[in-house]
Write a protein that holds these residues in place. Structure first.
Motif, PDB file in Angstrom:
ATOM      1  N   GLN A   1      -2.743  10.097 -15.393  1.00 51.90           N
ATOM      2  CA  GLN A   1      -3.733  10.288 -14.082  1.00 51.90           C
ATOM      3  C   GLN A   1      -3.042  10.371 -12.868  1.00 51.90           C
ATOM      4  N   VAL A   2      -3.517  11.370 -12.028  1.00 54.84           N
ATOM      5  CA  VAL A   2      -2.841  11.457 -10.544  1.00 54.84           C
ATOM      6  C   VAL A   2      -3.959  11.028  -9.817  1.00 54.84           C
ATOM      7  N   GLU A   3      -3.312  10.062  -8.882  1.00 50.56           N
ATOM      8  CA  GLU A   3      -4.056   9.622  -7.800  1.00 50.56           C
ATOM      9  C   GLU A   3      -3.378  10.252  -6.172  1.00 50.56           C
ATOM     10  N   ALA A   4      -4.184  10.508  -5.319  1.00 51.46           N
ATOM     11  CA  ALA A   4      -3.638  10.784  -4.240  1.00 51.46           C
ATOM     12  C   ALA A   4      -4.126   9.857  -2.920  1.00 51.46           C
ATOM     13  N   TYR A   5      -3.538   9.033  -2.256  1.00 53.32           N
ATOM     14  CA  TYR A   5      -3.941   8.228  -1.355  1.00 53.32           C
ATOM     15  C   TYR A   5      -3.831   8.825   0.096  1.00 53.32           C
ATOM     16  N   VAL A   6      -4.595   8.750   0.976  1.00 49.91           N
ATOM     17  CA  VAL A   6      -4.559   9.465   2.197  1.00 49.91           C
ATOM     18  C   VAL A   6      -4.886   8.215   3.273  1.00 49.91           C
ATOM     19  N   LEU A   7      -3.863   7.754   3.931  1.00 43.75           N
ATOM     20  CA  LEU A   7      -3.760   6.665   4.539  1.00 43.75           C
ATOM     21  C   LEU A   7      -3.748   6.867   6.214  1.00 43.75           C
ATOM     22  N   GLY A   8      -4.549   5.983   6.823  1.00 45.86           N
ATOM     23  CA  GLY A   8      -4.465   6.153   8.276  1.00 45.86           C
ATOM     24  C   GLY A   8      -3.240   5.321   8.743  1.00 45.86           C
ATOM     25  N   PRO A   9      -3.426   4.641   9.835  1.00 48.14           N
ATOM     26  CA  PRO A   9      -2.372   3.759  10.361  1.00 48.14           C
ATOM     27  C   PRO A   9      -2.282   2.467   9.595  1.00 48.14           C
ATOM     28  N   VAL A  10      -1.374   1.910   8.942  1.00 51.00           N
ATOM     29  CA  VAL A  10      -1.561   0.601   8.269  1.00 51.00           C
ATOM     30  C   VAL A  10      -0.300  -0.468   8.760  1.00 51.00           C
TER      31      VAL A  10
END
Length: 301
Positions: A199-208
Protein backbone atom coordinates in the motif's frame (compact mmCIF):
# COMPACT_ATOMS: atom_id res chain seq x y z
CA UNK A 1 -16.46 6.98 32.03
CA UNK A 2 -19.55 4.82 31.57
CA UNK A 3 -19.12 1.11 30.99
CA UNK A 4 -20.61 1.33 27.48
CA UNK A 5 -18.02 3.94 26.55
CA UNK A 6 -15.25 1.45 27.30
CA UNK A 7 -16.68 -1.19 24.99
CA UNK A 8 -15.32 -1.55 21.43
CA UNK A 9 -17.16 0.74 19.04
CA UNK A 10 -18.46 2.99 21.85
CA UNK A 11 -17.19 6.31 23.15
CA UNK A 12 -13.42 6.71 22.95
CA UNK A 13 -12.05 4.73 19.96
CA UNK A 14 -9.64 1.88 20.55
CA UNK A 15 -5.98 2.89 20.21
CA UNK A 16 -4.34 1.84 16.95
CA UNK A 17 -2.24 -1.33 16.99
CA UNK A 18 1.39 -0.74 17.91
CA UNK A 19 4.37 -1.56 15.75
CA UNK A 20 6.15 -3.79 18.27
CA UNK A 21 8.37 -6.26 16.45
CA UNK A 22 7.98 -4.45 13.13
CA UNK A 23 10.88 -3.13 11.09
CA UNK A 24 10.61 0.27 9.46
CA UNK A 25 13.00 2.33 7.34
CA UNK A 26 13.08 6.13 7.11
CA UNK A 27 15.12 7.38 4.19
CA UNK A 28 16.00 10.95 5.11
CA UNK A 29 15.43 10.18 8.78
CA UNK A 30 18.34 12.38 9.86
CA UNK A 31 16.66 15.43 8.33
CA UNK A 32 14.29 17.90 9.95
CA UNK A 33 10.96 16.26 9.09
CA UNK A 34 12.46 12.78 8.92
CA UNK A 35 13.60 13.01 12.54
CA UNK A 36 10.04 13.59 13.70
CA UNK A 37 8.85 10.59 11.70
CA UNK A 38 11.57 8.46 13.27
CA UNK A 39 10.43 9.62 16.72
CA UNK A 40 6.81 8.73 15.97
CA UNK A 41 7.73 5.24 14.79
CA UNK A 42 9.97 4.62 17.80
CA UNK A 43 7.17 5.74 20.13
CA UNK A 44 4.89 3.20 18.44
CA UNK A 45 7.29 0.35 19.19
CA UNK A 46 8.95 -0.08 15.81
CA UNK A 47 12.54 -0.88 15.04
CA UNK A 48 13.65 2.04 12.85
CA UNK A 49 16.53 1.85 10.38
CA UNK A 50 17.87 5.25 9.30
CA UNK A 51 20.31 5.41 6.39
CA UNK A 52 22.68 8.36 6.12
CA UNK A 53 25.96 9.20 4.43
CA UNK A 54 27.68 10.38 7.58
CA UNK A 55 28.27 8.76 10.95
CA UNK A 56 28.20 12.19 12.59
CA UNK A 57 24.64 12.92 11.44
CA UNK A 58 23.42 9.57 12.71
CA UNK A 59 25.17 10.06 16.02
CA UNK A 60 23.66 13.52 16.41
CA UNK A 61 20.22 12.10 15.60
CA UNK A 62 20.62 9.41 18.26
CA UNK A 63 21.70 11.97 20.86
CA UNK A 64 18.70 14.23 20.17
CA UNK A 65 16.26 11.33 20.30
CA UNK A 66 17.78 10.05 23.54
CA UNK A 67 17.61 13.52 25.11
CA UNK A 68 13.94 13.66 24.12
CA UNK A 69 13.29 10.35 25.92
CA UNK A 70 12.89 8.18 22.82
CA UNK A 71 13.80 4.45 22.98
CA UNK A 72 16.98 4.66 20.90
CA UNK A 73 17.81 1.01 21.56
CA UNK A 74 15.49 0.30 18.59
CA UNK A 75 17.22 2.82 16.34
CA UNK A 76 19.37 1.14 13.66
CA UNK A 77 21.86 3.53 12.04
CA UNK A 78 23.00 2.46 8.58
CA UNK A 79 25.88 4.16 6.77
CA UNK A 80 25.27 4.53 3.06
CA UNK A 81 24.54 7.01 0.29
CA UNK A 82 21.17 6.47 -1.35
CA UNK A 83 21.86 9.14 -3.97
CA UNK A 84 25.23 7.74 -5.09
CA UNK A 85 23.71 5.55 -7.77
CA UNK A 86 22.15 2.16 -8.43
CA UNK A 87 24.89 0.01 -6.92
CA UNK A 88 25.18 2.14 -3.78
CA UNK A 89 21.40 2.17 -3.27
CA UNK A 90 21.16 -1.59 -3.63
CA UNK A 91 24.08 -2.09 -1.24
CA UNK A 92 22.36 0.20 1.26
CA UNK A 93 19.14 -1.80 1.06
CA UNK A 94 21.11 -5.00 1.60
CA UNK A 95 22.74 -3.49 4.69
CA UNK A 96 19.33 -2.47 6.06
CA UNK A 97 18.08 -6.00 5.50
CA UNK A 98 21.13 -7.45 7.26
CA UNK A 99 21.11 -5.08 10.23
CA UNK A 100 17.40 -4.56 10.84
CA UNK A 101 15.57 -7.37 9.05
CA UNK A 102 12.90 -7.34 6.32
CA UNK A 103 11.00 -4.04 6.44
CA UNK A 104 7.24 -3.75 6.92
CA UNK A 105 7.18 -0.02 6.20
CA UNK A 106 9.49 2.28 4.26
CA UNK A 107 9.17 6.07 4.47
CA UNK A 108 10.91 8.28 1.90
CA UNK A 109 11.37 11.71 3.50
CA UNK A 110 13.62 13.05 0.78
CA UNK A 111 14.11 16.42 -0.85
CA UNK A 112 13.64 19.95 0.39
CA UNK A 113 12.49 23.44 -0.42
CA UNK A 114 14.17 26.09 -2.56
CA UNK A 115 12.99 29.32 -4.17
CA UNK A 116 14.30 30.77 -7.39
CA UNK A 117 13.50 33.05 -10.31
CA UNK A 118 10.25 32.82 -12.30
CA UNK A 119 10.01 29.84 -14.62
CA UNK A 120 10.40 32.04 -17.70
CA UNK A 121 13.74 33.27 -16.31
CA UNK A 122 15.05 29.99 -14.90
CA UNK A 123 18.15 28.81 -16.74
CA UNK A 124 18.09 25.43 -18.45
CA UNK A 125 21.05 24.10 -16.47
CA UNK A 126 19.40 25.05 -13.17
CA UNK A 127 16.10 23.54 -14.30
CA UNK A 128 17.64 20.26 -15.41
CA UNK A 129 19.67 19.99 -12.20
CA UNK A 130 16.61 20.60 -10.00
CA UNK A 131 14.48 18.04 -11.83
CA UNK A 132 17.23 15.44 -11.96
CA UNK A 133 18.34 15.80 -8.34
CA UNK A 134 14.80 16.08 -6.98
CA UNK A 135 13.45 12.91 -8.56
CA UNK A 136 16.59 10.77 -8.65
CA UNK A 137 16.80 9.93 -4.94
CA UNK A 138 13.12 8.97 -4.83
CA UNK A 139 13.50 6.66 -7.80
CA UNK A 140 16.58 5.02 -6.31
CA UNK A 141 14.71 4.52 -3.02
CA UNK A 142 11.79 2.91 -4.85
CA UNK A 143 14.06 0.53 -6.77
CA UNK A 144 16.06 -0.41 -3.68
CA UNK A 145 13.30 -0.86 -1.09
CA UNK A 146 9.95 -1.61 -2.74
CA UNK A 147 11.00 -5.15 -3.78
CA UNK A 148 11.72 -5.86 -0.10
CA UNK A 149 8.09 -5.04 0.78
CA UNK A 150 6.42 -7.27 -1.79
CA UNK A 151 4.24 -10.09 -0.49
CA UNK A 152 4.58 -8.93 3.14
CA UNK A 153 0.97 -8.67 4.41
CA UNK A 154 0.08 -5.07 5.26
CA UNK A 155 3.38 -3.62 4.05
CA UNK A 156 3.48 0.04 3.12
CA UNK A 157 5.58 2.63 1.31
CA UNK A 158 5.09 6.28 2.26
CA UNK A 159 6.37 9.24 0.25
CA UNK A 160 6.66 12.58 2.07
CA UNK A 161 5.93 15.56 -0.14
CA UNK A 162 5.30 19.27 0.24
CA UNK A 163 2.32 21.50 -0.45
CA UNK A 164 4.08 22.71 -3.61
CA UNK A 165 2.90 19.44 -5.17
CA UNK A 166 -0.65 20.81 -5.29
CA UNK A 167 -0.55 24.55 -4.67
CA UNK A 168 1.08 26.99 -7.13
CA UNK A 169 3.76 29.03 -5.38
CA UNK A 170 5.55 31.88 -7.19
CA UNK A 171 9.27 31.28 -7.39
CA UNK A 172 9.00 27.53 -6.83
CA UNK A 173 8.58 26.35 -10.40
CA UNK A 174 11.28 23.68 -10.36
CA UNK A 175 10.53 22.45 -6.83
CA UNK A 176 6.79 22.39 -7.52
CA UNK A 177 7.32 20.43 -10.72
CA UNK A 178 9.43 17.89 -8.84
CA UNK A 179 6.84 17.67 -6.05
CA UNK A 180 4.00 17.15 -8.52
CA UNK A 181 6.04 14.46 -10.23
CA UNK A 182 6.63 12.72 -6.91
CA UNK A 183 2.90 12.78 -6.18
CA UNK A 184 2.07 11.16 -9.51
CA UNK A 185 4.92 8.68 -9.04
CA UNK A 186 3.30 7.57 -5.78
CA UNK A 187 -0.02 7.00 -7.53
CA UNK A 188 1.57 5.05 -10.39
CA UNK A 189 3.63 3.03 -7.91
CA UNK A 190 0.44 2.13 -6.03
CA UNK A 191 -1.21 0.93 -9.23
CA UNK A 192 1.80 -1.22 -10.03
CA UNK A 193 2.46 -2.62 -6.55
CA UNK A 194 -1.06 -3.28 -5.27
CA UNK A 195 -0.88 -6.75 -6.76
CA UNK A 196 2.11 -7.43 -4.50
CA UNK A 197 0.19 -6.18 -1.45
CA UNK A 198 2.18 -2.95 -1.02
CA UNK A 199 0.00 0.00 0.00
CA UNK A 200 1.50 3.32 -1.13
CA UNK A 201 0.74 6.54 0.74
CA UNK A 202 1.59 10.11 -0.27
CA UNK A 203 1.71 12.78 2.44
CA UNK A 204 1.40 16.37 1.24
CA UNK A 205 2.68 18.54 4.07
CA UNK A 206 2.44 22.24 4.75
CA UNK A 207 4.94 23.91 7.06
CA UNK A 208 5.57 21.69 10.08
CA UNK A 209 7.27 22.38 13.39
CA UNK A 210 10.74 20.85 13.55
CA UNK A 211 13.79 21.13 15.79
CA UNK A 212 14.98 24.29 14.01
CA UNK A 213 11.56 25.93 13.86
CA UNK A 214 11.13 26.55 17.58
CA UNK A 215 8.75 29.50 17.14
CA UNK A 216 6.21 27.66 15.04
CA UNK A 217 2.60 28.77 15.08
CA UNK A 218 0.21 26.81 17.32
CA UNK A 219 -1.90 25.77 14.32
CA UNK A 220 1.05 24.02 12.66
CA UNK A 221 1.42 20.26 12.93
CA UNK A 222 4.75 19.00 14.24
CA UNK A 223 7.03 16.51 12.53
CA UNK A 224 6.48 14.16 15.48
CA UNK A 225 2.71 14.36 14.98
CA UNK A 226 3.13 13.49 11.31
CA UNK A 227 5.25 10.52 12.41
CA UNK A 228 2.47 9.50 14.79
CA UNK A 229 -0.08 9.54 11.96
CA UNK A 230 2.18 7.38 9.79
CA UNK A 231 2.72 4.96 12.68
CA UNK A 232 -1.01 4.71 13.47
CA UNK A 233 -1.95 4.06 9.87
CA UNK A 234 0.82 1.48 9.44
CA UNK A 235 -0.21 -0.27 12.66
CA UNK A 236 -3.80 -0.70 11.48
CA UNK A 237 -2.74 -1.87 8.04
CA UNK A 238 -0.21 -4.39 9.35
CA UNK A 239 -2.65 -5.71 11.96
CA UNK A 240 -5.29 -6.23 9.29
CA UNK A 241 -2.96 -7.48 6.57
CA UNK A 242 -5.54 -6.49 3.99
CA UNK A 243 -5.24 -6.08 0.25
CA UNK A 244 -3.54 -2.98 -1.13
CA UNK A 245 -5.24 -0.53 -3.45
CA UNK A 246 -4.83 2.90 -5.03
CA UNK A 247 -2.49 5.40 -3.41
CA UNK A 248 -3.70 7.07 -0.24
CA UNK A 249 -3.14 10.83 -0.64
CA UNK A 250 -3.30 12.84 2.57
CA UNK A 251 -2.81 16.58 2.98
CA UNK A 252 -1.66 17.84 6.36
CA UNK A 253 -1.40 21.61 6.12
CA UNK A 254 -2.36 22.34 9.73
CA UNK A 255 -2.73 20.47 13.02
CA UNK A 256 -6.47 20.33 12.32
CA UNK A 257 -5.80 17.86 9.52
CA UNK A 258 -4.15 15.26 11.77
CA UNK A 259 -7.32 13.48 12.90
CA UNK A 260 -8.69 13.32 9.36
CA UNK A 261 -5.36 11.94 8.18
CA UNK A 262 -5.52 9.13 10.76
CA UNK A 263 -9.07 8.17 9.79
CA UNK A 264 -8.74 8.23 6.00
CA UNK A 265 -9.34 4.73 4.59
CA UNK A 266 -6.65 3.13 2.41
CA UNK A 267 -6.84 4.38 -1.15
CA UNK A 268 -8.64 7.57 -0.11
CA UNK A 269 -7.78 11.13 -1.08
CA UNK A 270 -8.25 13.83 1.54
CA UNK A 271 -7.63 17.50 0.98
CA UNK A 272 -6.67 19.76 3.86
CA UNK A 273 -9.24 21.63 5.91
CA UNK A 274 -7.33 24.88 5.42
CA UNK A 275 -8.19 25.12 1.73
CA UNK A 276 -6.02 26.69 -0.96
CA UNK A 277 -3.11 28.45 0.72
CA UNK A 278 -0.30 28.57 -1.80
CA UNK A 279 1.03 32.07 -1.27
CA UNK A 280 1.01 31.95 2.52
CA UNK A 281 2.57 28.48 2.53
CA UNK A 282 5.38 29.90 0.44
CA UNK A 283 5.94 32.60 3.02
CA UNK A 284 5.83 30.18 5.91
CA UNK A 285 8.20 27.68 4.35
CA UNK A 286 10.78 30.25 3.25
CA UNK A 287 10.59 32.44 6.34
CA UNK A 288 9.49 35.55 4.45
CA UNK A 289 6.51 36.29 6.70
CA UNK A 290 6.86 37.86 10.10
CA UNK A 291 6.56 35.88 13.32
CA UNK A 292 3.37 37.81 14.03
CA UNK A 293 1.76 36.35 10.92
CA UNK A 294 3.23 32.90 11.59
CA UNK A 295 1.64 32.86 15.02
CA UNK A 296 -1.74 34.00 13.77
CA UNK A 297 -4.70 32.13 12.40
CA UNK A 298 -4.10 29.23 9.99
CA UNK A 299 -4.35 29.99 6.26
CA UNK A 300 -7.80 30.10 4.75
CA UNK A 301 -9.14 30.72 1.25
Amino acid sequence: MALLDRLPGRGVPDPPPRLDGRTTVVCGGAGEVGEGIVAGLLDAGARVAVPSRGHERLQALEHRLRDAGRPVERLVPVIGDLSAGEDAAQALAADVLRLAGPPDLVVAALGGWAAGPPLAELGLDEWESAIHDGLRAHHLAVRAFVPLLRDRPGAGYAMINGAAARYPVPGSGAVSTVAAGELMAAQVLAAEESGYGVQVEAYVLGPVATRSRSESAPWMASAEQVGGVIADRAGRRLAGGGDAGPATVVEILTAGDLRRARDLPPGGVRGAGAGRAGWILWGLQTGNLSNQVRRGAPPRD
